[in-house]
Design an enzyme around this catalytic site. Sequence first.
Site, PDB file in Angstrom:
ATOM      1  CB  CYS A   1      -0.885   0.124   1.391  1.00  0.00           C
ATOM      2  SG  CYS A   1      -1.940   1.535   1.454  1.00  0.00           S
TER       3      CYS A   1
ATOM      4  CE  LYS B   1      -4.193   2.146  -6.785  1.00  0.00           C
ATOM      5  NZ  LYS B   1      -4.812   0.680  -6.859  1.00  0.00           N
TER       6      LYS B   1
ATOM      7  CD  GLU C   1      -7.819   2.310  -8.653  1.00  0.00           C
ATOM      8  OE1 GLU C   1      -8.465   2.569  -7.732  1.00  0.00           O
ATOM      9  OE2 GLU C   1      -6.402   1.605  -8.430  1.00  0.00           O
TER      10      GLU C   1
ATOM     11  CG  HIS D   1     -30.082  22.268  -2.509  1.00  0.00           C
ATOM     12  ND1 HIS D   1     -30.223  21.264  -3.533  1.00  0.00           N
ATOM     13  CD2 HIS D   1     -30.493  23.491  -2.880  1.00  0.00           C
ATOM     14  CE1 HIS D   1     -30.853  21.882  -4.635  1.00  0.00           C
ATOM     15  NE2 HIS D   1     -30.729  23.161  -4.135  1.00  0.00           N
TER      16      HIS D   1
END
Length: 464
Positions: A43, A51, A183, A437
Amino acid sequence: MNFDYDLFVIGGGSGGVRAARIAASQHGARVGLAEESRMGGTCVIRGCVPKKLMVFASSAPALAEEARGYGWLSADAGPFSWTDFHNKLTDDLDRLERAYTSGLDKAGVDIHLQRARLSDAHTIELADGSRKTAKHILIAAGGRPQRPDIPGAELGMISDDVFLMKELPRRALLIGGGFIACEFACILNGMGVDTALAYRGNAVLRGFDLETRELMTRQLQQNGIDLRLGLSPARLERADDRIRASFDDGSHGDFDAVIFATGRAPYTGDLGLEETGVRLKPNGAIEVDDWSQTAVPSIFAVGDVTSRVNLTPVAIREGHSFADTVFGGIPRKMDHRLVAHAVYTRPHELGSIGPTEEEARAQGPIDVYATTFRPMRSFFAGSDAHVMMKLIVCAETQKVLACHIFGPEAGEMIQLAAIPITMGATKADFDATIAVHPTMAEEMVTMREPTRRFHEATTDAAAR
């Protein structure tokens, strides 16, 4: 018997480091850890972290195009320097590796920067020939990318290699249709690489919800990626200074780089597991129970090496639970039933928790609340990109079983949606929440009527 350590961990990735640190710093265990590569594991060094930074870097051209849609007439990302980016990326990964090492040092963990394997249920042999004994052993060796069994496969790269490139290829081919392939296809395309992706299926992201798969497939095509579905590679061979990829339909193409994203396998080879009695699954994963314990009472395993749910946060939780259970007297098990996922593509990401609509239909009666729309931000800028949000609700209990999101920052949204779903929230709980909103996410609490109802379980999930 006197042991050198209370715990010895094989693997310095996220799961192994968390287990070692918690066992030592919080529960007072004597801990040793061996890592054959770089501290931090997949990772941190060759996966999620670099990444994601590449995703951010590759987003600039699309952001500039959007800015022009908002009136910034001269907005332009300009030329991209892989060298400048890569140098900074390398420095940042070095910083993270130092942080992982420092955390273990402060916790009192002995670090052995070399490969380790088991000699017996309590003995670890290091690459330098020395041996260490431990009352408990934790295998956290992770997984490794795989190459397909085709002629010339050695000419192709794996995902690990992408982070080591000295320069960007002019033309690249991704083989595979999972999240890693999608990806990297978006990353390279965003950085100006002429990018193709070949996948044997008819829609990418097998195993995800069908509607999100279809939207992702369409997005890759709209991004300008040369998407070749229904194809599998047959062989690779040299063609002057390029690589020629031939496919099973007889077609071929020449590329500067071919990158395999065709799956990962547990890294269990030559660990001495079979000799100790640790059982392996057919795919090479270590077989463990709910407490991460193997068939050998003193040996445990966490993370991708067990191939349960192969995600960094899962490995961390498994490692922490192991340490608390074995050394802290706090029995904890990892619940693998509800784990959120995210696919970091551009411009829209995919976020998911719970069963797909197809899986849920096979399990019992459900109501599906779904909406697809063009969000105001991209609509105003002239983009045709669509967002999808979906809630899957048990028709009998009204409990929200799953949420699937396709849209900008879906990874951020699914993390928040995962909280009420993990808590067992009902559709009424979602309905009682006041909308914010104007946002895309307000759709999560304003879908009042089911889009589809399936009140008899179906059996077509596998076919779809």
